[in-house]
Design a protein around this motif. Sequence first.
Motif, PDB file in Angstrom:
ATOM      1  N   LEU A 192      -6.283   9.879  -7.329  1.00  0.00           N
ATOM      2  CA  LEU A 192      -7.173  10.422  -8.348  1.00  0.00           C
ATOM      3  C   LEU A 192      -6.362  11.396  -9.185  1.00  0.00           C
ATOM      4  N   GLN A 193      -6.249  11.084 -10.454  1.00  0.00           N
ATOM      5  CA  GLN A 193      -5.502  11.936 -11.389  1.00  0.00           C
ATOM      6  C   GLN A 193      -4.100  12.255 -10.854  1.00  0.00           C
ATOM      7  N   SER A 194      -3.391  11.224 -10.474  1.00  0.00           N
ATOM      8  CA  SER A 194      -1.997  11.311  -9.995  1.00  0.00           C
ATOM      9  C   SER A 194      -1.836  12.056  -8.675  1.00  0.00           C
ATOM     10  N   GLU A 195      -2.916  12.263  -7.951  1.00  0.00           N
ATOM     11  CA  GLU A 195      -2.847  12.921  -6.644  1.00  0.00           C
ATOM     12  C   GLU A 195      -3.277  11.939  -5.566  1.00  0.00           C
ATOM     13  N   VAL A 196      -2.502  11.871  -4.477  1.00  0.00           N
ATOM     14  CA  VAL A 196      -2.852  11.000  -3.361  1.00  0.00           C
ATOM     15  C   VAL A 196      -4.115  11.542  -2.706  1.00  0.00           C
ATOM     16  N   ILE A 197      -5.144  10.701  -2.658  1.00  0.00           N
ATOM     17  CA  ILE A 197      -6.414  11.098  -2.041  1.00  0.00           C
ATOM     18  C   ILE A 197      -6.460  10.639  -0.591  1.00  0.00           C
ATOM     19  N   VAL A 198      -6.135   9.377  -0.368  1.00  0.00           N
ATOM     20  CA  VAL A 198      -6.128   8.852   0.999  1.00  0.00           C
ATOM     21  C   VAL A 198      -5.180   7.659   1.072  1.00  0.00           C
ATOM     22  N   VAL A 199      -4.542   7.523   2.242  1.00  0.00           N
ATOM     23  CA  VAL A 199      -3.643   6.412   2.523  1.00  0.00           C
ATOM     24  C   VAL A 199      -4.250   5.621   3.671  1.00  0.00           C
ATOM     25  N   VAL A 200      -4.388   4.308   3.478  1.00  0.00           N
ATOM     26  CA  VAL A 200      -5.001   3.456   4.493  1.00  0.00           C
ATOM     27  C   VAL A 200      -4.015   2.356   4.873  1.00  0.00           C
ATOM     28  N   SER A 201      -3.772   2.202   6.159  1.00  0.00           N
ATOM     29  CA  SER A 201      -2.977   1.059   6.627  1.00  0.00           C
ATOM     30  C   SER A 201      -3.966  -0.059   6.922  1.00  0.00           C
ATOM     31  N   TYR A 202      -3.898  -1.108   6.106  1.00  0.00           N
ATOM     32  CA  TYR A 202      -4.885  -2.191   6.209  1.00  0.00           C
ATOM     33  C   TYR A 202      -4.259  -3.399   6.906  1.00  0.00           C
ATOM     34  N   PRO A 203      -4.883  -3.884   7.981  1.00  0.00           N
ATOM     35  CA  PRO A 203      -4.324  -5.004   8.754  1.00  0.00           C
ATOM     36  C   PRO A 203      -4.234  -6.283   7.923  1.00  0.00           C
ATOM     37  N   ARG A 204      -3.071  -6.897   7.930  1.00  0.00           N
ATOM     38  CA  ARG A 204      -2.865  -8.138   7.187  1.00  0.00           C
ATOM     39  C   ARG A 204      -3.672  -9.289   7.768  1.00  0.00           C
ATOM     40  N   GLN A 205      -4.032  -9.209   9.043  1.00  0.00           N
ATOM     41  CA  GLN A 205      -4.826 -10.280   9.640  1.00  0.00           C
ATOM     42  C   GLN A 205      -6.232 -10.336   9.042  1.00  0.00           C
ATOM     43  N   ASN A 206      -6.731  -9.212   8.530  1.00  0.00           N
ATOM     44  CA  ASN A 206      -8.048  -9.185   7.888  1.00  0.00           C
ATOM     45  C   ASN A 206      -7.963  -9.733   6.474  1.00  0.00           C
ATOM     46  N   VAL A 207      -7.128  -9.124   5.664  1.00  0.00           N
ATOM     47  CA  VAL A 207      -6.830  -9.586   4.310  1.00  0.00           C
ATOM     48  C   VAL A 207      -5.393  -9.189   4.032  1.00  0.00           C
ATOM     49  N   ASP A 208      -4.614 -10.154   3.585  1.00  0.00           N
ATOM     50  CA  ASP A 208      -3.217  -9.885   3.291  1.00  0.00           C
ATOM     51  C   ASP A 208      -3.061  -9.590   1.807  1.00  0.00           C
ATOM     52  N   PHE A 209      -2.842  -8.329   1.501  1.00  0.00           N
ATOM     53  CA  PHE A 209      -2.642  -7.906   0.119  1.00  0.00           C
ATOM     54  C   PHE A 209      -1.187  -8.098  -0.327  1.00  0.00           C
ATOM     55  N   SER A 210      -0.318  -8.588   0.555  1.00  0.00           N
ATOM     56  CA  SER A 210       1.107  -8.705   0.239  1.00  0.00           C
ATOM     57  C   SER A 210       1.401  -9.418  -1.081  1.00  0.00           C
ATOM     58  N   PRO A 211       0.716 -10.514  -1.396  1.00  0.00           N
ATOM     59  CA  PRO A 211       1.031 -11.208  -2.654  1.00  0.00           C
ATOM     60  C   PRO A 211       0.812 -10.353  -3.907  1.00  0.00           C
ATOM     61  N   VAL A 212      -0.028  -9.334  -3.819  1.00  0.00           N
ATOM     62  CA  VAL A 212      -0.270  -8.472  -4.990  1.00  0.00           C
ATOM     63  C   VAL A 212       0.300  -7.069  -4.787  1.00  0.00           C
ATOM     64  N   ALA A 213       1.086  -6.896  -3.731  1.00  0.00           N
ATOM     65  CA  ALA A 213       1.659  -5.588  -3.412  1.00  0.00           C
ATOM     66  C   ALA A 213       2.887  -5.338  -4.279  1.00  0.00           C
ATOM     67  N   SER A 214       2.648  -4.906  -5.492  1.00  0.00           N
ATOM     68  CA  SER A 214       3.753  -4.709  -6.427  1.00  0.00           C
ATOM     69  C   SER A 214       4.201  -3.254  -6.503  1.00  0.00           C
ATOM     70  N   GLY A 215       3.420  -2.360  -5.959  1.00  0.00           N
ATOM     71  CA  GLY A 215       3.761  -0.951  -6.068  1.00  0.00           C
ATOM     72  C   GLY A 215       3.482  -0.376  -7.439  1.00  0.00           C
TER      73      GLY A 215
END
Length: 152
Positions: free
Chosen positions: A111-134
């Motif tokens: 939010l406004q260039s400040e880290v609000i929360v970091v979540v480690s999301y399991p790839r077995q549920n949904v794999d966001f890797s294909p859109v993980a561009s940073g």
Amino acid sequence: MSVVKIFYKLKIVHVLLLGLFLSSCSGDERMIQESEIMRSLEKIIEGGKKIESDMKFNLESLQAVEWDNLYIFGPYTPTNDIEQKLGATNVTVKEIDIEARDDINLLVFMLQSEVIVVVSYPRQNVDFSPVASGTPILKEESFFNIVESADE
């Protein structure tokens, strides 16, 4: 030992204990917030899976945290790269140690260039890797298609 010295030593001990208590509370609050976000993410994603004709979900409806940008980092992303893209050092990013893991994606809500929360999301549920561009994804543009993998 004088009464004044004892008083000051007790005061220092109390301040240290209070600091320790407050730091442990902030960790608990972070875990509660992450848990709430995970439940909300699951609900949104499951809702997207139920609409068989679309198989889409939108994280714009995520209300568990206030955010305006989302960064997604895939497995083995170096912590230094993450911190450079976020423009900040984050203890949670370091603790998760994604650069040594292939079982999660890292979702960083900002939010406004400040880290609000970091979540480690399991790839077995949904794999966001294909859109993980940073690169940041605006809240208004956080639409995703669910594609079933061939190995399921």
